[in-house]
Design an enzyme around this catalytic site. Structure first.
Site, PDB file in Angstrom:
ATOM      1  N   GLU A  94       0.811  -1.210   0.000  1.00  0.00           N
ATOM      2  CA  GLU A  94       0.000   0.000   0.000  1.00  0.00           C
ATOM      3  C   GLU A  94       0.854   1.274   0.000  1.00  0.00           C
ATOM      4  O   GLU A  94       0.546   2.228  -0.704  1.00  0.00           O
ATOM      5  CB  GLU A  94      -0.908  -0.007   1.226  1.00  0.00           C
ATOM      6  CG  GLU A  94      -1.941   1.089   1.217  1.00  0.00           C
ATOM      7  CD  GLU A  94      -2.933   0.900   2.362  1.00  0.00           C
ATOM      8  OE1 GLU A  94      -3.444  -0.224   2.522  1.00  0.00           O
ATOM      9  OE2 GLU A  94      -3.173   1.871   3.086  1.00  0.00           O
ATOM     10  N   ASP A  95       1.914   1.275   0.771  1.00  0.00           N
ATOM     11  CA  ASP A  95       2.644   2.525   0.999  1.00  0.00           C
ATOM     12  C   ASP A  95       4.023   2.615   0.356  1.00  0.00           C
ATOM     13  O   ASP A  95       4.678   3.638   0.473  1.00  0.00           O
ATOM     14  CB  ASP A  95       2.826   2.760   2.510  1.00  0.00           C
ATOM     15  CG  ASP A  95       1.501   2.995   3.208  1.00  0.00           C
ATOM     16  OD1 ASP A  95       0.530   3.328   2.502  1.00  0.00           O
ATOM     17  OD2 ASP A  95       1.440   2.846   4.426  1.00  0.00           O
TER      18      ASP A  95
END
Ligand code: MN
Length: 750
Positions: A94-95
């Site tokens: 996600e990051d």
């Protein structure tokens, strides 16, 4: 969300990270096999590298978060190496730049599946509720691997434990989402400890004063409570040892701050009046085949010493809760006549109660506990069914249903053949009919409960035997939605109604088409959205079907050219038209509200800008008073509303529409009038009561908008609406009213 900073590798960061990682390894049950060990190391190294540039809001290196989430998975939920690897990697896709494919190559399909389940969906901007869709995704993956949701719990728990560094309005959003989604889920997964912590932290955020008040009082009374528990336990310990010959643990635990707060609020009692502030837990150490009898023996001994309250006896050993919880509960009258809740269970039951789902896997296949492990399979099946149904409904409805279905306690009822069905508490006979089969539900005419004919909205009671009477001419009606609580029933009814409405709408559309052709010679398609808004309907479907039902006065179409917006014609110049469905000034007749007048009532800043930029008003559900913590909510129909953070609607709004919530603050002191209602209860001291209360308030220079009072059996209850300038004045009024001897309690109404 992490913040990229140019710096990396402070030497003390490295120490910090190594320490956290070693601590994680220490928590893992030994011996760890080599492959697991290597995988964990590799996951840690990959994550540490990927998150290297990131820091948490608190300033800490980001990697400490996944490490801590992994530790919670092991120590507080009881998960194993695969979960640890997945937890370490949970934010990587996600990051950071690492792709799911890389995870798949390095750690295999299982870990990739779990990490994918934990990665938020992107491109949800046009979604009605991104939260609901993300939740749906988590649940879907959960069906293939339950660890997804358990790691999600650990993730949320760590974020809550470190929430202090977030901005206040962000905290409120997270608290709302936690109390509407994660706490119910934790409850349903049997993660009681985590659920309790979720609720306590949320309470601290939404009602800080009340939280600290209760925490302080608990601390002040700790010693006397401990002495009481000791006195309660002393005679029992001896008898349990002598008569049962068993190793018995007895733990006295105070209730959670949230549950005390909830009791004060719902039962309208003072802290001092809650006697069962603590529960005694008796844990017997016996092999599975003896645990039921041992628990009842312990019950017999407890009730030899203390008088039981029969209504409070609950046997969740014979019939475990749907989340797998097993225990024997009762309340007894302890020393000094106080009520004490007693929970009796075996070591195995206790582990399941504390760790829920994860502990269940450990006991799968253990002989002597029957097919209790199947409870979880049943629950997973229910979730599967709920998810299948959601495809037909809106995500927001799904969220509401999900909560009401999974958070509630349950009732056990039986089919005529004696098959047991578990439904949420509050479920009706109609819910039961739908739980058997959607056709049986749709054609349900009446029911027989224990051989007696009842209406379809009969509320199920434990042990009822239900027979459904169908009629093939029966069809679901709008009204039915009020009589069911399960998502299955709701979805089936909504689907049937929608189909009916679709047919109606097609008819309504034809009618409108003819009218438009006759009057304006313009097409329906281009004008439908504008007309829908003009006539005040939320969407085309509602608008068209209302036309078919002759609920719309179409003669209004004539006035369009003169005082309303212009219709788009088939040919030629097009009038300005919003395609985004948002209401803008000038769009409709009602949009031109006098903004200035509204704004001069009080000075509010929305997102740091003067509120006068917006046509805001104060929500009537919670009536904010200057000084209350507030937030702004941008509605689609009524514009910007200012709510109190403690508003009863706040959790729903924040959890479902967080993107419409904005920061709001009070401006400098202004002269403004707010209406706040207080509830006064007390002993009915005769006809002078009203006079005394109103005199006192008037003497403070506060006006009374309305006053109602009712009494029964020597008590009275009064509702006084006061016109105040701010919360200080309101609190002074509350304090002043409390001074009367005959007044028991004064509280502001939500
Ligand atoms: Mn995370």
């Amino acid at each position: 969300m992490a913040q990229a900073k140019p710096t990396l590798d402070h030497p003390d960061d490295t120490t910090l990270i190594q320490r956290a990682y070693r601590n994680l390894l220490r928590c893992m049950p030994a011996p760890l096999d080599v492959e697991d060990k290597n995988n964990i190391r590799a996951a840690f190294e990959l994550a540490a590298k990927a998150h290297q540039q990131q820091r948490r809001k608190s300033g800490e290196p980001y990697i400490l978060h996944p490490i801590e989430v992994a530790r919670i998975c092991v120590e507080e939920i009881g998960l194993g190496p695969t979960a640890v690897v997945s937890a370490l990697l949970h934010d990587v896709v996600e990051d950071t730049d690492v792709s799911l494919k890389e995870i798949h190559t390095q750690f295999g399909a299982r870990v990739a599946l779990i990490v994918d389940g934990l990665t938020k969906l992107d491109s949800l901007h046009d979604s009605e509720s991104p939260q609901a869709e993300n939740l749906t995704k988590v649940l879907r993956t959960m069906l293939s691997d339950v660890r997804v949701v358990l790691i999600k719990m650990a993730d949320r728990l760590h974020n809550l434990r470190t929430i202090k560094s977030m901005a206040p309005h962000k905290q409120l959003k997270i608290a709302a989402e936690t109390s509407t989604i994660y706490a119910p889920l934790a409850h349903r997964l049997g993660l009681y400890k985590i659920k309790t912590e979720f609720q306590d932290i949320c309470l601290k955020i939404t009602h800080p004063d009340e939280y600290h008040d209760i925490a302080d009082k608990l601390a002040l009374t700790r010693r006397s409570r401990e002495q009481y528990i000791e006195a309660f336990k002393r005679p029992l310990a001896k008898a349990l040892k002598e008569q049962l010959g068993l190793d018995v643990q007895m733990i006295g635990r105070p209730k959670s701050i949230y549950s005390i707060w909830n009791k004060i609020r719902t039962k309208q009692v003072a802290f001092e009046d809650i006697y069962d502030l603590f529960a005694i837990r008796i844990i017997v150490d016996v092999p599975p085949e003896r645990e039921k009898i041992a628990c009842w023996q312990a019950y017999a001994i407890v009730t030899d010493f203390y008088k039981p309250i029969p209504e409070r006896l609950k046997d969740w050993i014979t019939n475990p809760k749907a989340n797998g919880y097993e225990s024997l509960h009762t309340s007894v009258v302890g020393p000094d006549g106080r009520y004490v809740e007693v929970q009796i269970r075996s070591e195995r039951m206790d582990e399941i109660a504390e760790r829920g789902f994860a502990a269940h896997w450990k006991y799968k296949g253990v002989r002597g506990i029957g097919n209790k492990a199947l409870v979880f399979e049943t629950w997973l099946n229910q979730v599967r069914e709920t998810l299948e149904n959601v495809l037909s409904g809106s995500p927001v409805e799904f969220l509401a249903d999900f909560q009401s279905n999974l958070f509630s306690e349950e009732v056990h009822v039986f089919t005529p053949k004696g098959e047991m069905k578990i439904l949420p508490e509050g479920a009706t006979a109609l819910d039961f009919a739908f739980s058997i089969h959607s056709d049986i539900g749709s054609t349900c005419r009446a029911v027989k409960v224990n051989n007696k004919v009842e209406r379809i909205h009969y509320k199920l009671q434990n042990g009822d035997q239900i027979q459904v009477i169908t009629d093939k001419n029966q069809r679901p009606s709008e009204d039915w939605l009020k009589h069911v609580i399960t998502s299955k029933a709701k979805n089936r009814i909504r689907a049937a109604l929608k189909e009916e409405k679709r047919q109606l709408a097609a008819l309504g559309r034809e009618i409108l088409e003819r009218k438009l052709q006759n009057m304006h010679k313009c097409p329906v398609e281009e004008n439908a959205d504008m007309l829908t808004r003009w006539f005040g309907f939320p969407n085309r479907l509602e608008f068209f079907s209302a036309i078919a039902l002759e609920q719309v006065d179409l003669s209004g179409l004539k006035s369009f050219r003169t005082d309303g917006p212009r219709l788009i014609e088939s040919e030629g110049e097009k009038a300005p038209h919003n395609g985004d469905g948002e209401l803008r000034p000038g769009d409709t007749a009602q949009a031109a509200k006098p903004l200035k007048q509204q704004a001069s009532k009080a000075d509010v800043f929305i997102n740091g800008e003067p509120g006068t930029y917006y046509a805001y008003s104060f929500a009537t559900c919670c009536n904010p008073v200057q000084g209350d913590p507030i937030f702004a909510y941008v509605g689609t129909k009524e514009g910007v509303k200012i709510h109190r953070t403690t508003c009863p609607n706040a959790p729903f709004l924040l959890a479902n529409y967080e993107y419409r919530v904005h920061k709001a603050e009070w401006g400098a002191t202004v002269k403004a009038d707010f209406v706040a209602t207080v509830l006064v209860t007390g002993i009915d001291a005769g006809p002078g009561v009203i006079q005394q209360l109103t005199d006192r308030i008037s003497s403070m220079g506060i006006n009374i908008r309305s006053f109602s009072i009712s009494g029964e059996g020597g008590y009275f209850e009064g509702r006084i609406s006061l016109v105040v300038a701010n919360t200080d004045q309101l609190n002074q009024a509350i304090l002043a009213l409390k001074e009367f001897k005959f007044v028991a309690n004064v509280s502001r109404m939500e």
